[in-house]
Design an enzyme around this catalytic site. Structure first.
Site, short mmCIF file in Angstrom:
data_model
loop_
_atom_site.label_atom_id
_atom_site.label_comp_id
_atom_site.label_asym_id
_atom_site.label_seq_id
_atom_site.Cartn_x
_atom_site.Cartn_y
_atom_site.Cartn_z
CG ASP A 341 -4.55 -5.37 2.05
OD1 ASP A 341 -5.20 -5.23 0.85
OD2 ASP A 341 -2.56 -5.08 2.63
CD GLU A 544 -0.43 -5.79 -2.79
OE1 GLU A 544 -0.28 -6.43 -1.81
OE2 GLU A 544 -1.47 -5.37 -3.29
C1 BGC Z 1 -2.93 -3.84 -1.06
C2 BGC Z 1 -3.54 -2.98 0.37
C3 BGC Z 1 -4.72 -2.00 -0.80
C4 BGC Z 1 -5.74 -3.26 -1.66
C5 BGC Z 1 -6.79 -2.94 -2.57
C6 BGC Z 1 -3.62 -5.04 -0.96
O1 BGC Z 1 -3.38 -5.90 -1.93
O2 BGC Z 1 -2.21 -4.19 0.06
O3 BGC Z 1 -2.66 -1.59 0.18
O4 BGC Z 1 -5.41 -0.99 -0.64
O5 BGC Z 1 -5.14 -4.36 -2.10
O6 BGC Z 1 -6.43 -3.14 -3.39
#
Ligand code: BGC
Length: 880
Positions: A341, A544
């Site tokens: 990630d 998030e």
């Molecule tokens: C997230 C992922 C995402 C990635 C790329 C991360 O912060 O946890 O789910 O795919 O960013 O954008």
């Protein structure tokens, strides 16, 4: 083979009799697989099996690559930090666009802009291979988690939690196919979806990215979505399909208190039977990549041991050789790409932003890295580690072989440059086409869960006079949630979402403007002018981090923000005016809202349905003459809480003999018995027993402490009783700030400086999201409501050297930086440069903005995404 039976009796996985594992030892992390019970894990058979011809071609190319090229295939930079020159030089294997990052930094970049950008990068990457007897096609990845959500004009689908409610794997398969077409039409090859998490705690801000708390559902949907996105091995090679990624391996939804990037404390059986189900199904369906979770799994089996001390070392999944190599690759037999990630390697003990050696040894094949310096450094250090024997060449060859295998399975050698691909040539008629939007409307309709319907309330008459009110009445951000055009989904308007229809728009379209009034806060309309009110409640959008609530926060909707509490006020006003109310609730998670339900005559959990609210009015209103009559089809994908402290009221799978209820999962009894269990949901014609109002949660917060009788010191001549920290983009890591020398954290620099009153801090913010803050040394929040009552102000002295280029927030929380906060930039811009001045913000202002004074763990924070150079001193809360 023995068979494990799922909660519903369905066969979930096949378990081999003997261990299939075994990993070669390397100098960094000794293999412990012989000590671990890998027989717990099934050996999977993928729908896209190994093909000897592909394996032969892969081996042939790998044998001809330089070490630098091999490592180049493992690096995945971000759009904003990658040039065409880089691609020519490094032979980079893939790139991504992060959330809210668009070509040319244009929020409304057109489909043609996207195709041009991807085609340009692809062409530059091709040039790397021009003097070689072979080539390796480049591939582009994006987060298409509810449609092609980063692209202006693309179809947006309901978030996964709503799809979970729809209970319809075929619908999910069709959504996967539509999403694949839109992504392929922009010239991209690979998406970071589906999220097959099994979310278990409502504090988690990514709850809605999962389909629901029931692993059986996640299992069925994981398979269906992969089938829709990729098709079978033949379809995947066509222009119509894209590579799917299962994320985030593993137990991101099982962390303690729902902490984002937190720690899952559970047995390995729980890991497999609750958190791995979507992965088992998705891998069997042929998913070609798996993204690793930022979180940790705290279990003896997971610890690698320090090469220096022999002590347990890493519990981050990104550093876990056991979970990545022994379980995922060796035991399950996953032969695709394991991708990290966003900058997550940097969080692994033994690694840093520019050094991923340990995590590569653990099993990462592709590293998603946002910063240019960081990815170049990882490239450099990895090459060196191989030369020094720290990272075995065999590990690198395995990683590159996986990348090439997946590219071959996706037919990338046969596909023309992105702009020449079949769908890309017709891109404007594919992206956001009417057929896909109709599918999204169908999904929204099917996702609605009817929780209450007092006889005679629904369906509404198409000639009713309707008041549309509530904070979500006319709000596309609340309707769509995070990961919509931007990362957090903020401030979305009709220009951002072509074809977008708010619930207010949709009601107006049915009853006509003259019969519909939209008044979100109910400040103008007179309830006696209407036949019914539609009261639209909803969480503000979040993704998030921002959406994650600290463990002590109430999970009662009205407790979370004053603007949400106003919705309850509106319902009370309507009740006293005698106007029937239909509550519609946009939410990413089940929240306690019993009073809202009691005050409503009908109540609908609408999740995050997306921008086409006609899907909601399709069932709220009686059908038009000759039109199909729809009923509520949605059923709860997660249990609904009875109380504001029921963070986790999950159904415990009865088939697990040794299921140990994790500490945070209180057994469902008493106040934690779900108000409505998984699977609950009414139909329009169900008889509704009149049981009277649902029981309210009467548990109240402790009474406020007496008013403060003195100031709260944060930083003054005597130093600070708090832990001062800086941090932010890109890894959101935090660094303790020293008052005796400089502190550097990539994007924010802090230096102690002499100030009028003793020690001050010189702070330079560099133009990326970053913060400086004071945290209680124990991390335990304090109840400071007494300071509010005493009329305290947050105040500090400041000297502006370079004015802020963007909002600069003063906040007193780090739930998510500066949410809620007060923007100081306008007044700081007016301050005389270079002169000390005072800033003083009443706590009442912060309280109105939504600050929770009963739980203050960060009494001072400055946050900006812009640039600013200032000095701050004499920081505290003063009491008049
Ligand atoms: C997230 C992922 C995402 C990635 C790329 C991360 O912060 O946890 O789910 O795919 O960013 O954008």
């Amino acid at each position: 083979m023995t068979t494990v039976t799922g909660p519903s009796g369905a066969s979930m996985a096949e378990v081999p009799e003997a261990s299939a594992a075994g990993s070669a030892a390397d100098p960094v992390a000794p293999a412990l697989s012989d000590l671990r019970p890998l027989t717990r894990w099934p050996r999977l058979t993928s729908a896209i099996p190994a093909d000897p011809e592909v394996e032969r071609r892969v081996a042939e190319i790998v044998a001809q690559l330089t070490l630098e090229e091999k490592v180049g295939q493992m690096i995945q930079p971000e759009l904003a930090e990658l040039t065409h020159e880089d691609l020519r030089e490094y032979g980079i294997g893939s790139a991504l666009n992060g959330a809210g990052i668009w070509p040319g930094d244009k929020r409304h970049a057109t489909v043609e802009d996207w195709v041009d950008a991807i085609d340009g990068f692809w062409t530059a990457a091709e040039e790397h291979w021009k003097d070689r007897p072979f080539r390796i096609p480049f591939m582009w990845a994006t987060d298409a988690v509810h449609g092609h959500n980063n692209v202006h004009g693309a179809t947006i689908f309901p978030h996964n939690i709503g799809l979970g409610a729809a209970g319809d794997p075929d619908l999910v398969r069709r959504i996967g196919a539509a999403t694949a077409r839109e992504v392929a039409a922009t010239g991209m090859d690979w998406i970071f979806a589906p999220t097959v998490t099994t979310p278990r705690d409502r504090h988690w801000g990514r709850y809605y990215e999962g389909y629901g708390e029931d692993p059986t559902l996640v299992h069925a949907y994981g398979r269906a979505m992969v089938e829709g996105l990729q098709g079978d091995g033949v379809a995947l090679r066509t222009d119509e399909k894209v590579l799917a990624t299962l994320k985030h391996w593993i137990a991101d939804g099982g962390t303690e208190n729902g902490g984002d990037r937190g720690t899952a404390r559970c047995s390995e059986d729980v890991l497999r039977d609750i958190h791995a189900q979507g992965f088992l199904a998705g891998i069997s369906a042929g998913a070609q990549s798996v993204m690793v979770s930022f979180s940790s799994w705290s279990n003896e089996a997971n610890y690698d041991h320090s090469p220096h001390t022999g002590e347990p070392y890493n519990d981050k999944v990104h550093g876990s050789r056991y979970l990545l190599t022994d379980v995922l690759k060796d035991a399950l037999g996953f032969d695709g790409v394991v991708i990290s990630d966003w900058d997550a390697h940097a969080e692994v003990a033994g690694c840093s932003a520019g050094d991923a050696g340990y995590a590569i040894n653990a099993g990462l094949d592709v590293l998603m890295i946002s910063g240019r310096d960081a990815w170049q450094s990882v490239h450099r250090t990895t090459v060196q580690y191989v030369r020094d024997g720290v990272v075995p060449l065999a590990r690198i060859d395995d990683a590159v072989s996986r990348v090439l295998r997946v590219k071959m399975r996706a037919g990338l050698w046969e596909k023309p440059r992105p702009r020449e691909r079949a769908l890309a040539r017709a891109a404007t008629s594919v992206v956001g086409c009417a057929e896909h939007r109709t599918l999204s409307r169908e999904a929204a309709r099917k996702s609605l869960v009817l929780l209450k319907n007092t006889p005679g309330t629904l369906p509404l008459s198409r000639t009713a006079r309707v008041l549309v009110t509530g904070s979500g009445a006319d709000d596309l951000s609340k309707q769509c949630g995070g990961w919509t055009l931007t990362w957090q989904g903020d401030g979305l308007d009709h220009a951002d979402l072509p074809g977008g229809v708010t619930l207010a728009d949709a009601v107006r379209a049915i009853v006509g403007s003259e019969r519909c009034t939209v008044d979100p806060a109910l400040v103008h309309a007179d309830p006696s002018d209407f036949d019914v009110a539609v009261v639209v409640m909803g969480e503000d959008s979040y993704a998030e981090m921002r959406g994650t609530l600290k463990p002590w926060r109430s999970l009662g909707y009205a407790d979370l923000k004053l603007s949400y509490a106003r919705d309850v006020e509106v319902l009370r006003l309507l009740k006293s005016a005698g106007l029937p109310a239909v509550g519609v609730f946009f939410t990413g998670r089940p929240l306690y809202c019993t009073e809202e339900i009691n005050l409503s005559d009908a109540f609908v959990a609408a999740w995050l349905p997306g921008p086409y609210a006609e899907g909601i009015t399709d069932v709220l209103f009686a059908p038009a003459e000759g039109a199909p009559a729809y009923d509520f089809q949605g059923r709860l994908p997660s249990s609904w809480p009875r109380t504001r402290d029921s963070a986790a009221v999950n159904r415990v799978p009865p088939h697990l003999p040794d299921y140990r209820v994790p500490e945070q999962e209180t057994p469902p009894e008493g106040r934690h018995t779900p108000l409505f269990p998984v699977g609950h949901g009414l139909s329009l014609h169900d008889p509704v027993p009149d049981t009277g109002p649902l029981p309210l949660d009467v548990l109240r917060q402790a009474p406020p402490p007496p008013p403060a009788d003195g100031p709260l010191r944060i930083l003054d001549a005597a130093g600070s009783p708090y832990r001062l920290r800086i941090g932010g983009h890109n890894t959101w890591s935090r660094v303790d700030l020293s008052l005796s020398g400089p502190t550097r954290c990539l994007i924010v620099h802090a230096d102690p400086v002499p100030a009028e009153t003793g020690t001050g801090l010189r702070l330079r913010f560099a133009g990326y999201p970053a913060f400086v803050y004071a945290e209680s040394p124990t991390g335990t929040p304090e109840d400071l409501r007494g300071h509010l009552e005493a009329g305290a102000h947050v105040r500090f002295r400041v000297r502006v050297l370079e004015p802020p280029s963007a909002p600069l927030y003063l906040a007193c929380h780090d739930d998510y930086p500066a949410q809620p906060g007060v923007n100081l930039a306008p007044s700081l811009r007016e301050a005389t440069p270079g002169e000390w001045t005072s800033v003083s913000v009443p706590l009442t202002t912060l309280s109105v903005a939504g600050m929770d004074l009963a739980h203050v763990d960060v009494p001072f924070m400055l946050y900006t995404e812009g640039t600013v150079l200032l000095e701050a001193a004499d920081i505290g809360w003063s009491v008049p």
